[in-house]
Each structure stands twice: as C-alpha cells, then as structure tokens.
Design a protein around this motif. Structure first.
Motif, short mmCIF file in Angstrom:
data_model
loop_
_atom_site.label_atom_id
_atom_site.label_comp_id
_atom_site.label_asym_id
_atom_site.label_seq_id
_atom_site.Cartn_x
_atom_site.Cartn_y
_atom_site.Cartn_z
N THR A 77 -13.72 -2.79 1.22
CA THR A 77 -12.67 -1.78 0.93
C THR A 77 -13.38 -0.95 -0.32
O THR A 77 -14.09 -1.48 -0.89
CB THR A 77 -11.34 -2.18 0.61
N LYS A 78 -12.61 0.17 -0.38
CA LYS A 78 -13.07 1.19 -1.51
C LYS A 78 -12.44 0.53 -2.90
O LYS A 78 -13.22 0.76 -3.89
CB LYS A 78 -12.60 2.55 -1.44
N ASN B 244 -16.04 7.95 -4.52
CA ASN B 244 -14.87 8.88 -3.95
C ASN B 244 -14.97 8.49 -2.51
O ASN B 244 -15.32 7.55 -1.92
CB ASN B 244 -14.98 10.25 -4.14
N GLN B 245 -14.10 9.35 -1.66
CA GLN B 245 -13.99 9.20 -0.46
C GLN B 245 -15.38 9.27 0.35
O GLN B 245 -15.53 8.53 1.40
CB GLN B 245 -12.94 10.29 0.05
N ASN C 163 -6.82 -1.18 4.06
CA ASN C 163 -6.81 -0.19 3.67
C ASN C 163 -8.46 0.09 3.29
O ASN C 163 -8.61 -0.40 2.18
CB ASN C 163 -5.81 0.55 2.61
N TYR C 164 -9.02 1.10 3.96
CA TYR C 164 -10.40 1.23 3.35
C TYR C 164 -10.72 2.91 2.66
O TYR C 164 -11.73 3.05 2.47
CB TYR C 164 -11.37 1.21 4.84
N ASP C 165 -9.55 3.21 2.34
CA ASP C 165 -9.80 4.61 1.83
C ASP C 165 -9.81 4.54 0.43
O ASP C 165 -9.22 3.49 -0.17
CB ASP C 165 -8.34 5.35 2.14
N TRP C 166 -10.66 5.58 -0.38
CA TRP C 166 -10.48 5.69 -1.72
C TRP C 166 -9.37 6.67 -2.06
O TRP C 166 -8.51 6.20 -3.15
CB TRP C 166 -11.72 6.44 -2.18
N TYR C 167 -9.25 7.81 -1.59
CA TYR C 167 -7.84 8.54 -1.58
C TYR C 167 -7.37 9.09 -0.48
O TYR C 167 -8.27 9.75 0.13
CB TYR C 167 -7.98 9.60 -2.70
N ALA C 168 -6.29 9.00 0.21
CA ALA C 168 -5.91 9.71 1.53
C ALA C 168 -4.53 10.37 1.09
O ALA C 168 -4.11 11.62 1.19
CB ALA C 168 -5.80 8.91 2.47
N SER C 169 -3.60 9.43 0.73
CA SER C 169 -2.21 9.86 0.40
C SER C 169 -1.73 9.34 -0.95
O SER C 169 -0.46 9.63 -1.42
CB SER C 169 -1.41 9.25 1.64
N GLU D 219 -5.13 2.10 -2.19
CA GLU D 219 -6.24 2.96 -2.19
C GLU D 219 -6.92 2.75 -3.28
O GLU D 219 -6.73 2.11 -4.35
CB GLU D 219 -5.80 4.45 -1.98
#
Length: 454
Positions: free
Chosen positions: A343-344, A423-424, A295-301, A306
C-alpha cells in the motif's frame, strides 16, 4: 552558452519566489527511536509461508533501508492462549499449575513462537534495533474470568478477589521466562508490555486494567526483571486511544510507579493523538490503523486509509504529540504463498524510516513562511552523523516551490542535498534540487510528500 545561462537564471528566479522552509538546528525537541510494524497474531507465520522470492521481497519492503521502508521497531505478541489455531498466540505456560505458588508448567516456544523468532532474526539482519514484546493478556487461570479472552483482570490487583489467590508473581515469572527464551535464541527483547488496550473487553485475548491496577503489577514485575539480571525495560500500557492511555499513565504516576517504566505506549483508535503526555519517558504510538477494505491509493478522495492521510498522522505524531516512535498496520498484503502487494501507506512511513532518519536522531525546529493557505506541514530531524532529513507535506491542490534555508550546506557540493518524492504516481522517487546562492530549491507537487536529505 550565454543563452543557457540566461535560461538557468530565469529558472532560479522563478524557483526562489515560492515558499520557504526554515530549519532551526539549535531548536531541539525529542529523540527519535524509529518507525515500526506489528506482526502479532501469527502474521509472522504468513510471512514465513511465502515462497522464497516473495518472502525476501516482503521482508525487504518492511525492513530494508535500501529498497524498503527501513523499519527499526518490531512489535511481537507475547502469547496467552492455551492453543494455537490461526490468529491465536499460544502461551509458554498453557496449563495451570497446582496453585498460584507453584512453578508454572513451561513449554518450549510454540513453533518458534509462531515464527516470531524467525521474523525477529530476519528483521534484525535488515537493521531493526528494537524488539518489543507485548502481551494482550495474562493466561486465563491467572485472571478473574478464567480465560485469556473477554477481558477480566489479573488476580491480585486492586478490586479483584480470586479464589485461587494472587497471580501477579506468576505472571511476572512467565514474562521473565519468555524474555530468557528469546535470549537463548540470540535475541534481546528491549521492551516488554503486560497489557494491550486495557480499557477494552474484547472477544480475543484481552485483559483490563486502570492505572492503579497497572501500578499494582509494576511493583512485582520491575524487581522480578532486575533480580533476573535482565536489561529489558517495561512498557505500558497500549491504551486503545491517546486519552485512554493518558488516564492510565496518570494513575500509574499517582500510585508512584512511573519510574519503573522505560517506555509509555499508546494506540490511536478510541481517541487520536493530541497534546503530549506529562512524562519524561519515551513515548511510542504502537498501533493505529483503519479497518477499511484494502486501499492502495496515496490520494483519491481523502479517506482515512490513504497514504497521504497517514503521512500527516505520522508527521503530527512527532511534531505535535512528541512521540519518539511510531508503529502501524495494513502496510502490505499477502495472497497465498506468492503474491505481495504494497500500500501507499508503507511509502509514507518510509520517509520517516531509517533510510533518512537514524536511531538517536533529534527532532529540530522547522517552520514555513509565505504559506497563506497553510498547505504545507514540515518536520526535520538531525542525525548524529551530521545529516538532516526534512519532510515536507503539501496538502494543497497546487504545486509549491519550496526553498530550504537554515542548514549549512557546501554550496554546489555534488550530492550535498537530495530529494525523494511520494504521491499517487511516485514511490520514494529521487528528484532534483537546485542550489540558489546557498539555499536549496525544489518543487513539491500537490498532495505529495517530499523529503530533503542534507
């Protein structure tokens, strides 16, 4: 000129109407040791096999305090396997001696200890200050099961009966030899642990122990280290969760062996970090991760893998559980010998790494006023060089204007206060801050982590 001043004054008035982060330098909590990474199970070999540019990139991402996360703790694996296919950590005493009273059959560090010696040198050259060696198990011939996998207990501790006798001294001797082997390579092992998740029975290297059984070995290991003239301190016990570790620490305390410890260690899997342990020893969280897909997201869901989730975990570990160090996994991924993906989560760790917080820093008081929705979480650390790092996490859905108060900062001094945002869209991007009559004002976007460095 008049028009510009009017616009500037209006901007300050708008900024000053937001939330206030109050720093209390005289309110002092625990010392800070650092942020770290675990590279056992031959992950050091994976890094070693990268081509030169990718290898440097990966190492700098992890350990550089200029371009990376600035990790200062490296956790290596102290092997117990008789062989070393990938994912195994080979022992320096892989074959059983004639008896428990015989000298162990030592071999040189296998392949530079699966390139952990190489990695240790690389990490130290980039600023790592603590090397932590952790054994997942004793060698199989020292255990009730006869194998280093599938749990079992060290022969000689309470409630064990082994036909081959008591192997506690042999295990202690092996640990001393391992530390001396690293010394011969110019590396000091600062802490050593003889257990890893001792509450679990796993198909890979594992050894079980309750607090009393850990104390039974501490009675042997502690004097053995001292007699060898080593400064390495003992860590224990890397429980699989916070409450599992609390149970083992309580057992060690009840057995009267807490003073043999230099460090208390825990993971966060079976139970998350919560109220502090009842100890005056240093406490590190040494392993905690998710086993989700990359997971490379900072914030998605808001998922557990994350970056923002882990930013909160790290901050609360220091602010609520009073840890002095924090280690993590799944920070970067390597594909073949050339591709390195970050990753974030790595950038969440970077806000608490040596770029901003130095070894020897102290956590100090930090509170928020005006936050009716409880969107912000804050921590602050005072460095010995006079600088202060403040981490502000905005978990809300709106940008918040934050005024930093309570620190003596030269008004208008060039570069006196700086901010960095993750952040993202941003990875530790330097931002702007406004001097508002001696207070410092910045915007913290929704779902973001902003660090002030004063």
């Amino acid at each position: 000129m008049v028009a510009r001043l009017a616009i500037w004054s209006a901007t300050l008035a708008t900024l000053a109407s937001g939330l206030t982060v109050n720093i209390h330098p005289s309110t002092r909590y625990q010392a800070f040791d650092g942020i770290g990474v675990a590279e056992a199970f031959q992950r050091s070999l994976v890094l070693h096999e990268l081509n030169t540019p990718s290898q440097k990139l990966a190492l700098d991402y992890l350990f550089s305090n200029k371009t990376g996360a600035g990790f200062t703790i490296l956790r290596n694996g102290l092997g117990s396997s008789p062989t070393d296919p990938f994912d195994h950590m080979k022992s320096i005493a892989p074959t059983a001696p004639r008896s428990n009273n015989s000298e162990l059959n030592y071999i040189p560090l296998p392949r530079n200890d699966e390139y952990q010696v190489w990695l240790s040198h690389q990490a130290i050259s980039r600023g790592v200050t603590y090397i932590y060696a952790d054994a997942w198990s004793a060698d199989g011939y020292m255990k009730t099961t006869g194998t280093d996998t599938d749990g079992g207990y060290l022969c000689g501790v309470t409630n064990t009966s082994c036909a081959t006798g008591d192997w506690r001294q042999s295990y202690a001797d092996k640990i001393v030899r391992y530390i001396k082997d690293y010394q011969a390579q110019g590396i000091t092992i600062d802490y050593v642990d003889f257990l890893n998740e001792p509450d679990l029975n796993t198909t890979y290297a594992s050894m079980q122990s309750d607090g009393q059984q850990a104390a039974d070995f501490l009675k042997i290991l502690y004097p053995t280290l001292k007699q060898a003239g080593l400064t390495t301190e003992i860590a224990c016990c890397d429980g699989s969760g916070w409450e599992q570790q609390r149970e083992r620490l309580t057992g060690i305390q009840e057995a009267g062996e807490e003073d043999t410890l230099g460090l208390v260690t825990s993971h966060g899997y079976s139970s998350p970090l919560s109220t502090p342990f009842a100890t005056d020893k240093k406490v590190w969280q040494t392993e905690w991760s998710t086993f989700d897909p990359i997971n490379y997201d900072w914030y998605a869901s808001g998922s557990q893998s994350e970056g923002l989730t882990w930013a909160n975990h790290i901050q609360q570990a220091f602010a609520v559980s009073n840890v002095t160090g924090f280690d993590n996994q799944s920070l970067l991924f390597v594909n073949n010998t050339a591709e390195v993906s970050v990753t974030k989560r790595l950038w969440a760790h970077a806000h608490f790494g040596s770029r901003f917080i130095r070894r020897g820093a102290t956590r100090i008081g930090a509170t928020v006023t005006g936050d009716s929705t409880n969107a912000l979480n804050v921590t602050a650390f005072a460095n010995t060089d006079g600088t202060t790092a403040v981490q502000v996490i905005n978990n809300g859905n709106d940008t918040e204007t934050v005024t930093l108060e309570g620190l003596a900062v030269p008004r208008g001094g060039a570069g006196a206060v700086r901010t960095w945002l993750t952040n993202q869209l941003h990875n530790l991007t330097q931002g702007s801050v406004v001097d508002n009559n001696g207070c410092w004002v910045a915007e913290v976007p929704a779902k973001s982590l902003l660090s002030f460095v004063v």
